[in-house]
Design a protein around this motif. Structure first.
Motif, PDB file in Angstrom:
ATOM      1  N   ARG A 188       0.680  -1.357  -0.042  1.00  0.00           N
ATOM      2  CA  ARG A 188      -0.074   0.036   0.067  1.00  0.00           C
ATOM      3  C   ARG A 188       0.892   1.189  -0.064  1.00  0.00           C
ATOM      4  O   ARG A 188       1.432   1.541   1.040  1.00  0.00           O
ATOM      5  CB  ARG A 188      -1.124   0.018   1.193  1.00  0.00           C
ATOM      6  CG  ARG A 188      -1.984  -1.014   1.338  1.00  0.00           C
ATOM      7  CD  ARG A 188      -2.934  -0.865   2.319  1.00  0.00           C
ATOM      8  NE  ARG A 188      -3.667   0.164   2.347  1.00  0.00           N
ATOM      9  CZ  ARG A 188      -4.598   0.584   1.586  1.00  0.00           C
ATOM     10  NH1 ARG A 188      -5.136  -0.106   0.828  1.00  0.00           N
ATOM     11  NH2 ARG A 188      -5.201   1.929   1.693  1.00  0.00           N
ATOM     12  N   VAL A 189       0.966   2.026  -1.065  1.00  0.00           N
ATOM     13  CA  VAL A 189       1.721   3.005  -1.312  1.00  0.00           C
ATOM     14  C   VAL A 189       1.201   4.391  -0.952  1.00  0.00           C
ATOM     15  O   VAL A 189       2.009   5.283  -0.497  1.00  0.00           O
ATOM     16  CB  VAL A 189       2.166   3.261  -2.863  1.00  0.00           C
ATOM     17  CG1 VAL A 189       2.863   2.028  -3.084  1.00  0.00           C
ATOM     18  CG2 VAL A 189       1.014   3.762  -3.605  1.00  0.00           C
ATOM     19  N   GLY A 190      -0.211   4.737  -0.524  1.00  0.00           N
ATOM     20  CA  GLY A 190      -0.657   5.953  -0.536  1.00  0.00           C
ATOM     21  C   GLY A 190      -0.504   6.599   0.693  1.00  0.00           C
ATOM     22  O   GLY A 190       0.509   7.776   0.773  1.00  0.00           O
ATOM     23  N   ASP A 191      -0.673   6.162   2.098  1.00  0.00           N
ATOM     24  CA  ASP A 191      -0.578   6.870   3.309  1.00  0.00           C
ATOM     25  C   ASP A 191       0.775   6.814   3.687  1.00  0.00           C
ATOM     26  O   ASP A 191       1.422   8.009   4.248  1.00  0.00           O
ATOM     27  CB  ASP A 191      -1.383   6.114   4.449  1.00  0.00           C
ATOM     28  CG  ASP A 191      -2.999   6.062   4.330  1.00  0.00           C
ATOM     29  OD1 ASP A 191      -3.261   7.333   3.501  1.00  0.00           O
ATOM     30  OD2 ASP A 191      -3.543   5.334   4.854  1.00  0.00           O
ATOM     31  N   LYS A 192       1.602   5.725   3.279  1.00  0.00           N
ATOM     32  CA  LYS A 192       2.800   5.603   3.599  1.00  0.00           C
ATOM     33  C   LYS A 192       3.926   6.609   2.780  1.00  0.00           C
ATOM     34  O   LYS A 192       4.697   7.296   3.342  1.00  0.00           O
ATOM     35  CB  LYS A 192       3.560   4.340   3.285  1.00  0.00           C
ATOM     36  CG  LYS A 192       4.976   3.863   4.043  1.00  0.00           C
ATOM     37  CD  LYS A 192       5.087   2.700   4.180  1.00  0.00           C
ATOM     38  CE  LYS A 192       6.092   2.061   5.091  1.00  0.00           C
ATOM     39  NZ  LYS A 192       6.366   0.841   5.168  1.00  0.00           N
ATOM     40  N   ILE A 193       3.367   6.785   1.424  1.00  0.00           N
ATOM     41  CA  ILE A 193       4.322   7.971   0.852  1.00  0.00           C
ATOM     42  C   ILE A 193       4.043   9.147   1.229  1.00  0.00           C
ATOM     43  O   ILE A 193       5.029  10.264   1.325  1.00  0.00           O
ATOM     44  CB  ILE A 193       3.971   7.778  -0.826  1.00  0.00           C
ATOM     45  CG1 ILE A 193       4.498   6.490  -1.410  1.00  0.00           C
ATOM     46  CG2 ILE A 193       4.270   8.816  -1.600  1.00  0.00           C
ATOM     47  CD1 ILE A 193       4.395   6.276  -2.805  1.00  0.00           C
ATOM     48  N   GLY A 194       2.805   9.514   1.568  1.00  0.00           N
ATOM     49  CA  GLY A 194       2.435  10.974   2.130  1.00  0.00           C
ATOM     50  C   GLY A 194       3.028  11.369   3.322  1.00  0.00           C
ATOM     51  O   GLY A 194       3.186  12.387   3.667  1.00  0.00           O
ATOM     52  N   ASP A 195       3.323  10.285   4.096  1.00  0.00           N
ATOM     53  CA  ASP A 195       3.664  10.547   5.483  1.00  0.00           C
ATOM     54  C   ASP A 195       4.978  11.066   5.464  1.00  0.00           C
ATOM     55  O   ASP A 195       6.124  10.371   5.084  1.00  0.00           O
ATOM     56  CB  ASP A 195       3.752   9.305   6.322  1.00  0.00           C
ATOM     57  CG  ASP A 195       3.722   9.581   7.987  1.00  0.00           C
ATOM     58  OD1 ASP A 195       4.411  10.587   8.276  1.00  0.00           O
ATOM     59  OD2 ASP A 195       3.302   8.637   8.691  1.00  0.00           O
ATOM     60  N   PRO A 196       5.385  12.350   6.036  1.00  0.00           N
ATOM     61  CA  PRO A 196       6.746  12.832   6.045  1.00  0.00           C
ATOM     62  C   PRO A 196       7.635  12.175   6.789  1.00  0.00           C
ATOM     63  O   PRO A 196       9.126  12.433   6.800  1.00  0.00           O
ATOM     64  CB  PRO A 196       6.460  14.109   6.590  1.00  0.00           C
ATOM     65  CG  PRO A 196       5.212  14.411   7.229  1.00  0.00           C
ATOM     66  CD  PRO A 196       4.462  13.130   6.471  1.00  0.00           C
ATOM     67  N   ARG A 197       7.160  11.541   7.780  1.00  0.00           N
ATOM     68  CA  ARG A 197       8.162  10.593   8.594  1.00  0.00           C
ATOM     69  C   ARG A 197       8.678   9.362   7.859  1.00  0.00           C
ATOM     70  O   ARG A 197       9.516   8.656   8.556  1.00  0.00           O
ATOM     71  CB  ARG A 197       7.279  10.186   9.833  1.00  0.00           C
ATOM     72  CG  ARG A 197       6.948  11.419  10.775  1.00  0.00           C
ATOM     73  CD  ARG A 197       6.055  11.185  11.819  1.00  0.00           C
ATOM     74  NE  ARG A 197       4.723  10.762  10.880  1.00  0.00           N
ATOM     75  CZ  ARG A 197       3.294  10.995  11.665  1.00  0.00           C
ATOM     76  NH1 ARG A 197       3.408  11.224  12.748  1.00  0.00           N
ATOM     77  NH2 ARG A 197       2.347  10.868  11.219  1.00  0.00           N
TER      78      ARG A 197
END
Length: 351
Positions: A175-184
């Motif tokens: 799953r790329v969505g949330d993980k990519i957008g998280d600046p951390r």
């Protein structure tokens, strides 16, 4: 903005039966020069007119004191096939460098390079990282791609690329969505997908060769507009959930499938201005809400009219229905016809 899907080139080394865009195929001679030349001539101007910041407010992460956490937006660089020699060094790498420089001190950006996967080498993968790739997205793992017809063939390529990527320190995730957008989120990633039956694109868009070859299984129940990459929330560009698509000429579309008319062109205007002009327009608000059947209400088309216009007959004479067909008809019969009338009136006025 959360996501921009930027098609850098029409050039591809394949001519797959399921492709939604007939312009994706091999080119030769003068046509090759023209297609590559368009990409070379336009990418810097397109990038210059992208938003000043590629960040967005993540409404899924409210702050205790009010407001929302800021997410890091992504730009998907795709084709065609961006790893082809004619595109990789003269277009893809310079475009990546420009994007990294543009957003380096403005909240950053996540660059995703999308490729069918069969052209990836260890050298190319390492170069992608050097030019700022956050994720390498392998999109060709399905039976529609030549050489990938069997699960054994797909497993072989998947295994080969996994070993290659992991040897370079690239991590895998699904799953790329949330993980990519998280600046951390730090590091580099890869993932695999394809037009498999269990995927969001499994039914296949009724576009291009998928429609010509009658292999789209999408029905009226498959509302591509009401999902990611399909127009949903495209006007809400300051918040999570918004994506637009850009073609090699700089045309901007609310969905990857592409409406028959673009909403603007980045060779003429900046992206935020283009989207602001469409806010409040009933046609584009309907698309952004994921209800394409309502796009004609202000133009005399009822929902029932739109659904009837969503019916067509395939080349073999079969009845076929999907909301994308209705969208095409509305553009043909209302928006494009109206645009032609305006141009005619302007010409007559000038005369």
């Amino acid at each position: 903005m959360e996501s921009i899907y930027y098609v850098l080139t029409w050039l591809c080394h394949r001519q797959c039966e399921h492709c939604y865009e007939d312009r994706f195929h091999p080119y030769y001679g003068e046509e090759l020069d023209s297609v590559v030349g368009e990409s070379k001539a336009n990418f810097a101007r397109v990038i210059a007119n992208l938003p000043e910041r590629m960040t967005y407010l993540n409404t899924a992460r409210p702050k205790a004191g009010g407001g929302f956490e800021e997410g890091v937006g992504r730009i998907v660089l795709s084709g065609g096939e961006v790893l082809l020699e004619q595109i990789r060094e003269p277009v893809l790498y310079p475009a990546m460098d420009l994007l990294m420089a543009k957003y380096r001190d403005k909240g950053g950006v996540r660059l995703i390079v999308q490729t069918t996967g069969d052209l990836v080498t260890e050298k190319i993968a390492a170069e992608l990282l050097e030019h700022g790739a956050f994720t390498i997205s392998v999109s060709g793992l399905d039976s529609h791609h030549k050489g990938m017809e069997t699960e054994q063939a797909r497993d072989k390529l998947r295994s080969k690329l996994t070993k290659m990527f992991e040897s370079l320190g690239i991590q895998h995730f699904d799953r790329v969505g949330d993980k990519i957008g998280d600046p951390r989120t730090a590091g580099h990633y890869f993932h695999f997908f394809g037009a498999t039956e269990d995927s969001w694109i499994g039914p296949l868009w009724p576009r291009g060769r998928a429609h010509q070859n009658e292999i789209s299984t999408a029905t009226l129940a498959d509302n591509f507009c009401n999902r990611w990459s399909g127009g949903l929330n495209f006007l809400d560009y300051k918040h999570a959930g918004s994506e637009v698509s850009i073609d090699p000429a700089g045309n901007v579309f609310p969905c990857c499938i592409k409406t028959k008319l673009p909403v603007g062109n980045l060779m003429e205007d900046d992206l935020e201005s283009i989207l602001r002009k469409r806010v409040g327009d009933p046609v584009y608000e309907a698309i952004s809400m994921g209800h394409p059947e309502r796009m004609g209400l202000a133009h005399g088309w009822s929902v029932e009219d739109f659904l009837e216009k969503s019916r067509t007959t395939t080349a073999s004479g079969k009845d076929y229905r999907n909301l994308c067909i209705g969208c095409d008809r509305f553009h043909d019969e209302v928006l494009m016809a109206g645009q032609g009338l305006v141009q005619l009136e302007q010409a007559n006025s000038a005369a």
